[in-house]
Design a protein around this motif. Sequence first.
Motif, PDB file in Angstrom:
ATOM      1  N   SER A  83       0.801  -1.230   0.000  1.00 20.33           N
ATOM      2  CA  SER A  83       0.000   0.000   0.000  1.00 20.33           C
ATOM      3  C   SER A  83       0.825   1.267   0.000  1.00 20.33           C
ATOM      4  O   SER A  83       0.374   2.300  -0.477  1.00 20.33           O
ATOM      5  N   GLY A  84       2.015   1.181   0.523  1.00 26.10           N
ATOM      6  CA  GLY A  84       2.872   2.363   0.523  1.00 26.10           C
ATOM      7  C   GLY A  84       3.205   2.783  -0.894  1.00 26.10           C
ATOM      8  O   GLY A  84       3.100   3.955  -1.258  1.00 26.10           O
ATOM      9  N   ALA A  85       3.571   1.812  -1.691  1.00 24.33           N
ATOM     10  CA  ALA A  85       3.921   2.096  -3.076  1.00 24.33           C
ATOM     11  C   ALA A  85       2.701   2.583  -3.846  1.00 24.33           C
ATOM     12  O   ALA A  85       2.774   3.521  -4.633  1.00 24.33           O
ATOM     13  N   SER A 113       0.211   4.135  -2.661  1.00 26.37           N
ATOM     14  CA  SER A 113      -0.069   5.502  -2.227  1.00 26.37           C
ATOM     15  C   SER A 113       0.787   6.503  -2.983  1.00 26.37           C
ATOM     16  O   SER A 113       0.320   7.559  -3.400  1.00 26.37           O
ATOM     17  N   LEU A 114       2.040   6.139  -3.137  1.00 28.53           N
ATOM     18  CA  LEU A 114       2.959   7.065  -3.796  1.00 28.53           C
ATOM     19  C   LEU A 114       2.522   7.358  -5.218  1.00 28.53           C
ATOM     20  O   LEU A 114       2.583   8.491  -5.682  1.00 28.53           O
ATOM     21  N   THR A 122      -3.528   8.068   0.229  1.00 26.15           N
ATOM     22  CA  THR A 122      -3.079   7.119   1.244  1.00 26.15           C
ATOM     23  C   THR A 122      -4.227   6.366   1.896  1.00 26.15           C
ATOM     24  O   THR A 122      -4.023   5.390   2.597  1.00 26.15           O
ATOM     25  N   GLN A 123      -5.417   6.842   1.694  1.00 30.01           N
ATOM     26  CA  GLN A 123      -6.582   6.237   2.346  1.00 30.01           C
ATOM     27  C   GLN A 123      -6.377   6.209   3.868  1.00 30.01           C
ATOM     28  O   GLN A 123      -6.747   5.248   4.534  1.00 30.01           O
ATOM     29  N   ARG A 136       1.641  10.913   4.281  1.00 29.05           N
ATOM     30  CA  ARG A 136       1.258   9.751   5.062  1.00 29.05           C
ATOM     31  C   ARG A 136      -0.263   9.717   5.240  1.00 29.05           C
ATOM     32  O   ARG A 136      -0.840   8.691   5.514  1.00 29.05           O
ATOM     33  N   LEU A 179       9.082   4.352   1.079  1.00 23.64           N
ATOM     34  CA  LEU A 179       9.235   3.442  -0.049  1.00 23.64           C
ATOM     35  C   LEU A 179      10.710   3.162  -0.343  1.00 23.64           C
ATOM     36  O   LEU A 179      11.097   2.036  -0.615  1.00 23.64           O
ATOM     37  N   ARG A 189       0.163  -4.018   4.901  1.00 17.29           N
ATOM     38  CA  ARG A 189       1.462  -4.237   4.267  1.00 17.29           C
ATOM     39  C   ARG A 189       1.937  -2.994   3.525  1.00 17.29           C
ATOM     40  O   ARG A 189       1.189  -2.377   2.769  1.00 17.29           O
ATOM     41  N   GLY A 190       3.202  -2.655   3.746  1.00 16.28           N
ATOM     42  CA  GLY A 190       3.754  -1.491   3.086  1.00 16.28           C
ATOM     43  C   GLY A 190       3.358  -0.208   3.773  1.00 16.28           C
ATOM     44  O   GLY A 190       3.608   0.889   3.301  1.00 16.28           O
ATOM     45  N   ARG A 191       2.717  -0.395   4.907  1.00 14.31           N
ATOM     46  CA  ARG A 191       2.190   0.761   5.606  1.00 14.31           C
ATOM     47  C   ARG A 191       2.737   0.802   7.028  1.00 14.31           C
ATOM     48  O   ARG A 191       2.745   1.833   7.678  1.00 14.31           O
TER      49      ARG A 191
END
Lengths: 374, 374
Positions: A68-70, A72-73, A78-79, A133, B73, B131-133
């Motif tokens: 999810s980080g990727a 988001s980017l 970011t939800q 974030r 990231l 995940r990723g968060r």
Amino acid sequence: MDFDAHGDPAHLREDGGMKAATIRDVAERAEVSVASVSRVLNGAGPVTEGTRNRVLEAAKALQYVPHSGARSLSTSKTQTIGVILPDLYGEFFSELIRGMDLAARSLGYHLIVSSSHDDAEEASAAIRSMRGRVDGLIVLSPHLDAANLAAGLAGRTPILLMNGGDGAGRPSIVVDNHGGAVQAVEHLVATGRRRIAHIAGPAGNLEAEARLAGYLEAMARAGLPTTVVDGEFTQPSGHAAGRELARRELRPDAVFAANDIMAVGAMLALQEAGLRVPEDVALIGFDDVPIASLVRPGLTTLRIHIADTGRSALERLVRLINAAGEAVADTACEVVRPELVVRPSSQPATSTQSNSGGRPGATAETPSLKGENS
Amino acid sequence: MDFDAHGDPAHLREDGGMKAATIRDVAERAEVSVASVSRVLNGAGPVTEGTRNRVLEAAKALQYVPHSGARSLSTSKTQTIGVILPDLYGEFFSELIRGMDLAARSLGYHLIVSSSHDDAEEASAAIRSMRGRVDGLIVLSPHLDAANLAAGLAGRTPILLMNGGDGAGRPSIVVDNHGGAVQAVEHLVATGRRRIAHIAGPAGNLEAEARLAGYLEAMARAGLPTTVVDGEFTQPSGHAAGRELARRELRPDAVFAANDIMAVGAMLALQEAGLRVPEDVALIGFDDVPIASLVRPGLTTLRIHIADTGRSALERLVRLINAAGEAVADTACEVVRPELVVRPSSQPATSTQSNSGGRPGATAETPSLKGENS
DNA sequence: CTGTTAGCGCGTTCAA
DNA sequence: TTGAACGCGCTAACAG
């Protein structure tokens, strides 16, 4: 065996301790492009039933979980919404967060909480550390400067203020503390009390100040003398205030505390001093946190539907997020009006009469039925 | 004027509504490379005093705030830990989260909470959406399957279990519920009670089951008959249970509730039924949430330093994160031993004797002094 | 319908 | 000491 030059990618081993599978790994295994994988997993775009199945299969085999980080980017979403609050202590904040969490979950958002920001300095740091974030911020800073500062710092991220101020033209939610305090005093006066003392909240706290102002105004209007004891929104401070009031030469016959937990503290102190509540001293709090209905006598208070307010705040922020850029129409300060809930702690001293609070619109107590999980 | 082909980047305008400045913008304005900007802002690597100043200046002018999502990231570190819990209701969870937040803030971590995961299904979804968060997870799932499932799902992200089970070889923290329950019963027996009833927590909840088991075992050992009423860790359920017990033909002379809030509910019900606590019925809870010391009579309970436990849990998880890969040594199940806190609700029926709980190690009540902010 | 490619914003080698 | 370039994992245009 000889060298296994074309060995399986590390992530193929069940839980060999290697890195988690990425979308690319799934693509390779399914023998398609990453784009297709993305399309399948997001249900967007046209995909053949065949490739769809291969992708799904590969994803399952690799135990693929999107990062999810990727995501988001690349989507710049970011939800996640951030909640900045001064403290995490007590039922007020926990109820508020509970409400927000409820709304967040049903709207597909995550909640990231950040507390212990007493001074503007810390709050400021917390806010900037949120950039990239979160998609939006809810700021509960009971200090004026902190809130303004917050609004500035946020840059272009949507922000909802809940600091007790009027928001200064920014989206905000505020409790009608002044009006609530007036209701409290009027209720006490209507039920025959005259020497009404106030246990105030901490100086500099906008909510506390508004409640104090409401008390002073209502008392003045009723032509009654005022008595104010300082508190800090904590049970111990309420207890200390109650003890002091109990010792006074001209003891008050009613106490209006700026919040419930101080009222509870005061109630215990008064009882320990041998005074009866409400016969000798009537008591009224503010907020209607769960404990208000659990102490004996039940505490009369000004109800804010705390969890509901939190839920509504979050929903509004999400609306702001979705309208980003466009509808700057939402610049309003939503006002939550407290509702007087009459419980035994403020029954008239004269007799054990029925539950009429003396004011139309007052809510008669209904058994509060909520509890705690462990 | 003619075409301003080389106009300033949009982000140079104060708050023109454009996107926030990126590290690249800062680099351009300072006339250096992004690498230098990164070095300056992170205090890493050698930098000339000159460039350092230019970068700092440019950053300030552009109101640059690093994008933590992007940073995460590239560094694969989010400085965020996720907390999965079944509910957000009641003082237990809010205290726990408060403790975690305290530790998180002092360790430079953010906290992302996710609640309302009753079934394993939902919890599973919540976990994978993390995940990723997050860099690690703390899972409070009082259901066995949910916890195991969680452990599997987490893949390689460090995870700390707090579900009431022994963790099955995974890092975990568990309260000695069984031992606590035994203490509760022994205390009641030692103070002369014989007909001791238990208000149990929800079936399927490991904590509740362990407390029930402890009760049953201790009662058997004492040669006393048992009485169990179902509850669900909520105040209303405790109230209902108390009411039922008050009506029983052979009324209990003591009640051990599986948690404090049910004990409070039971206390109110007993009192409403005209029974005196502790004279007619002694009462004891579990957890020592703040309200336990605020009801009257004060509630005897088994104290878990909730916030401390939360703090310690978070610290341990961070340790796990930092040791990622290496020290798999931490596979232990840390046990938190509840401490008996004797308050008036369990005073011997025979007389108003002093505060001796009858067991060595029991803590005499000291005025609990914490409150709520508003 | 599918694959290629270009970023998202930042950290970080590796040369220069 | 500095800068250019690559990669983190994924989405979204744009070709094919």
